[in-house]
Design an enzyme around this catalytic site. Structure first.
Site, PDB file in Angstrom:
ATOM      1  N   HIS A   1       2.318  -8.884  -3.119  1.00  0.00           N
ATOM      2  CA  HIS A   1       1.162  -7.984  -3.011  1.00  0.00           C
ATOM      3  C   HIS A   1       1.717  -6.562  -3.018  1.00  0.00           C
ATOM      4  CE1 HIS A   1      -2.823  -6.610  -1.680  1.00  0.00           C
ATOM      5  NE2 HIS A   1      -2.158  -5.761  -0.904  1.00  0.00           N
TER       6      HIS A   1
ATOM      7  N   ASP B   1       0.857  -1.194   0.000  1.00  0.00           N
ATOM      8  CA  ASP B   1       0.000   0.000   0.000  1.00  0.00           C
ATOM      9  C   ASP B   1       0.892   1.243   0.000  1.00  0.00           C
ATOM     10  OD1 ASP B   1       0.860  -0.606   2.660  1.00  0.00           O
ATOM     11  OD2 ASP B   1      -0.626   0.784   3.444  1.00  0.00           O
TER      12      ASP B   1
ATOM     13  N   ASP C   1       2.543 -17.870  -3.429  1.00  0.00           N
ATOM     14  CA  ASP C   1       3.167 -16.794  -4.211  1.00  0.00           C
ATOM     15  C   ASP C   1       2.080 -16.144  -5.072  1.00  0.00           C
ATOM     16  OD1 ASP C   1       4.903 -15.106  -5.450  1.00  0.00           O
ATOM     17  OD2 ASP C   1       6.091 -16.668  -6.441  1.00  0.00           O
TER      18      ASP C   1
ATOM     19  N   GLU D   1       2.800 -10.018   1.056  1.00  0.00           N
ATOM     20  CA  GLU D   1       3.086  -8.594   0.908  1.00  0.00           C
ATOM     21  C   GLU D   1       4.574  -8.371   1.167  1.00  0.00           C
ATOM     22  OE1 GLU D   1       0.251  -6.027   2.807  1.00  0.00           O
ATOM     23  OE2 GLU D   1       1.139  -4.223   1.937  1.00  0.00           O
TER      24      GLU D   1
HETATM   25  O1  9MR Z   1       2.949  -6.178   9.638  1.00  0.00           O
HETATM   26  C1  9MR Z   1       1.643  -6.006  10.160  1.00  0.00           C
HETATM   27  C2  9MR Z   1       1.239  -7.266  10.879  1.00  0.00           C
HETATM   28  O2  9MR Z   1       2.064  -7.465  12.006  1.00  0.00           O
HETATM   29  C3  9MR Z   1      -0.222  -7.173  11.287  1.00  0.00           C
HETATM   30  O3  9MR Z   1      -0.614  -8.423  11.826  1.00  0.00           O
HETATM   31  C4  9MR Z   1      -1.079  -6.816  10.078  1.00  0.00           C
HETATM   32  C5  9MR Z   1      -2.549  -6.674  10.413  1.00  0.00           C
HETATM   33  O4  9MR Z   1      -2.774  -5.607  11.264  1.00  0.00           O
HETATM   34  O5  9MR Z   1      -0.631  -5.602   9.499  1.00  0.00           O
HETATM   35  C6  9MR Z   1       0.678  -5.664   9.025  1.00  0.00           C
HETATM   36  O6  9MR Z   1       1.042  -4.406   8.523  1.00  0.00           O
HETATM   37  C7  9MR Z   1       0.479  -3.975   7.308  1.00  0.00           C
HETATM   38  C8  9MR Z   1      -0.001  -2.572   7.541  1.00  0.00           C
HETATM   39  O7  9MR Z   1      -1.073  -2.566   8.437  1.00  0.00           O
HETATM   40  C9  9MR Z   1      -0.378  -1.856   6.250  1.00  0.00           C
HETATM   41  N1  9MR Z   1       0.670  -1.932   5.277  1.00  0.00           N
HETATM   42  C10 9MR Z   1       1.092  -3.279   4.993  1.00  0.00           C
HETATM   43  C11 9MR Z   1       1.580  -3.969   6.242  1.00  0.00           C
HETATM   44  C12 9MR Z   1       2.107  -5.371   5.934  1.00  0.00           C
HETATM   45  O8  9MR Z   1       1.107  -6.255   5.578  1.00  0.00           O
END
Ligand code: 9MR
Length: 601
Positions: A519, A182, A568, A577
């Site tokens: 992602h 994102d 993947d 991601e």
């Molecule tokens: O890395 C984060 C993980 O520890 C959490 O469980 C998850 C859900 O809250 O969010 C991950 O962080 C994401 C963030 O909220 C938005 N940008 C992408 C991040 C990686 O997926």
């Protein structure tokens, strides 16, 4: 018979692995570290293995050490150890009638990975065009996203029905790194990522990695270390997220669950906004320059404020003598942020917004300890030394590798390594880090794949757990000079580069089976052939056995074991991601592995 039995056993999660052949680090090994491979095989009798050179001659041989059933993978495994073989070259490993792909034994093995992994941060830069000559190829060039990002605060109702009043100012928060797939920019997660790269400089400040001109960056050749060029890009952004002096804002004070929030006016001057992000989620693909969503500042949080205090204090130490003006600016901002956090110690990040991640953390004692340690190391102030000593975390053992929500280890690393920390503090901090490293080494004995993580539960971003543990292990190796710690760090690196039941390199562009469909809103070729795949050096979040929030990974739920819970697929945002806080420890560890093991004084 074998043909039928193996897939059946694999289906129910025991026995053979998905891919034939021994699993090992797909780029290879340094001559002077451990060299291990894992074979998934049913039998429990040792099997002969041979190491073959390019001509197919046997240069080393031995027998596997059967381990038996491994709960984290569902495999029955045998371990192969050829650590004593140290002649540089290209080799293949033969065992049980199967031959691996070729891999290298080479001293400079980790240099390309360290460089590529750092370049990820350049390519995640917001506010500037990404140029082919720095990104490595025209396919990764793109127009600038979110140029002149001058924004105000979220106003109106959130998803829980809180009515936010907005704020009477705009901040110019242009720049920084996009968080992940994102295009949000988050102070909490920006903080740990920036800290790790600044730390990589600081722990070797006498002869730092990435000297000027060694990385492919617009700033290369400007007389400043290239790692610092990259960290300054993010530091400036974090500084820009600070609330102007004297601003009263209505914020959720104390623990309030998920909203609607009760808002109380507080003096928020010096706090940091939690994030700047889109009002609504954008679709994949969306190149940064094509984002049409409204961009907003979200309410300040104590956690973000302490992330700013910690990284700005670290910045002040590092830049002193290089750019005193910048060092001063960092120190002033750090002090303001720290005081603002003491004044507002319990403002948790509001969670009821669409369009961006939450990074919500209900325990800020570790962030406070971290920021206090950073400011103490930057100033030597006795009050800060005293404040640190009063914190329970000061005397408690370290319990975990660093993570965005768990930053105690970062403070301890600074106490263990920064100049200006009194010897008694340093000795105690090193002992804590070594004790944690000992725990990780012990976990290897219980892990079939011989990695410093024995749990069968793999969380969102699990590869960063492995890399964070590798950092702690590498530091223990530096403090003690003991190779076993570095070997365990190599084990973690081996896992993310292919020594796992999926035979998967989780790093794009490295190994014979690299991750290819992250992602990500720009590296999105799975959705659109006109957009590129990932550049090399980008780490997938990795196995996630605990949450399957979207349809692509949903079929895995209840049908995969630990390390096998991964696909993947670019839709699988909880599994594949990529993120700044995952690539940062990859840069740190890969860079550490470009250096000889030299004990730190
Ligand atoms: O890395 C984060 C993980 O520890 C959490 O469980 C998850 C859900 O809250 O969010 C991950 O962080 C994401 C963030 O909220 C938005 N940008 C992408 C991040 C990686 O997926």
């Amino acid at each position: 018979m074998k043909r039928i039995v193996l897939p059946l056993l694999a289906l129910i999660g025991i026995g053979a692995s998905d891919a034939p052949g021994p699993h090992l680090n797909q780029i290879g090994f340094r001559p002077d570290t451990a060299k291990r491979a894992i074979l998934a095989a049913i039998g429990s009798a040792p099997l002969p293995w041979q190491l073959l050179d390019e001509g197919g001659h046997v240069v080393a041989q031995g027998r596997t050490a059967p381990f038996g059933a491994d709960a984290a993978s569902g495999d029955k495994v045998h371990r192969i150890d050829f650590g004593s073989f140290a002649t540089p070259g290209t080799y293949r490993l033969r065992v049980d009638g199967q031959v691996s792909h070729p891999f290298a034994i080479e001293a400079g093995l980790y240099r390309p990975l360290a460089r590529a992994a750092l370049n990820f941060f350049y390519q995640q830069r917001a506010g500037v065009a990404i140029e082919a000559r720095f990104a490595g190829s025209p396919q990764w060039a793109r127009a600038a996203g979110h140029v002149r990002e001058v924004v105000t605060c979220f106003k109106g109702p959130d998803l829980a029905g809180t009515n936010w009043p907005g704020c009477p100012y705009r901040l110019d928060v242009t720049g920084g790194w996009y968080d992940a797939g994102d295009q949000g920019k988050y102070v909490v997660n920006g903080g740990i990522s920036l800290w790790m790269l600044q730390n990589l400089y600081e722990i070797d400040a006498a002869s730092p990695p990435f000297p000027d001109g060694s990385a492919t960056l617009p700033e290369a050749g400007n007389g400043i270390n290239d790692l610092l060029d990259e960290t300054r890009w993010e530091m400036r952004f974090l500084l820009a997220m600070q609330v102007p002096d004297g601003q009263t804002l209505a914020l959720p004070v104390g623990r309030q669950g998920r909203g609607p929030y009760r808002l109380t006016p507080v003096d928020a001057g010096g706090m940091a906004h939690h994030k700047i992000a889109d009002r609504n989620w954008t679709r994949l693909p969306t190149a940064p320059a094509d984002d049409r969503e409204e961009r907003l500042l979200y309410p300040p949080s104590t956690a973000a404020t302490l992330n700013l205090a910690a990284t700005a204090a670290q910045c002040a130490r590092i830049w002193r003598g290089i750019d005193d003006g910048f060092a001063k600016r960092c120190l002033v901002a750090a002090g303001k942020a720290y005081r603002a956090a003491l004044r507002n110690p319990d403002i948790y990040a509001a969670q009821a917004f669409n369009g961006s991640g939450g990074y919500g953390d209900g325990d800020l004692s570790d962030e406070l300890y971290w920021a206090t340690a950073e400011l103490y190391a930057a100033t030597g102030m006795p009050e800060l030394a005293e404040a640190l000593k009063r914190m329970p975390l000061h005397d408690a053992p370290l319990t975990a590798e660093p993570s965005w929500a768990g930053t105690a280890a970062l403070g301890t690393i600074t106490l263990a390594t920064a100049t200006g920390v009194v010897p008694s503090e340093r000795t105690a901090a090193r002992a804590k880090l070594i004790a944690l490293a000992d725990r990780f080494v012990e976990e290897e004995t219980r892990s079939g794949y011989h990695i410093p993580y024995a749990s069968t539960a793999y969380s969102w971003g699990s590869n960063s757990v492995l890399m964070g543990r590798a950092m702690i292990l590498s530091l223990a190796a530096r403090f003690t000079g003991e190779e076993r710690y570095r070997d365990a760090a190599v084990d973690a690196m081996d896992y993310v580069l292919g020594r796992n039941p999926l035979d998967q390199s989780y790093v794009s562009g490295f190994g014979w089976k690299p991750m290819t469909n992250p992602h990500h809103r720009f590296w999105a070729h799975q959705f659109d052939a006109k957009t590129p795949g990932p550049p090399p050096g980008v780490l997938s979040g990795g196995a996630n056995s605990t949450s399957f929030p979207e349809p692509a990974s949903a079929p895995l739920k209840g049908h995969c074991i630990g390390q096998r819970c991964w696909i993947d697929d670019a839709r699988a945002y909880a599994h594949n991601e990529v993120a700044i806080n995952w690539n940062a420890p990859l840069v740190w560890v890969a860079t550490d592995l470009t250096r000889p093991l030299a004990p730190t004084r």
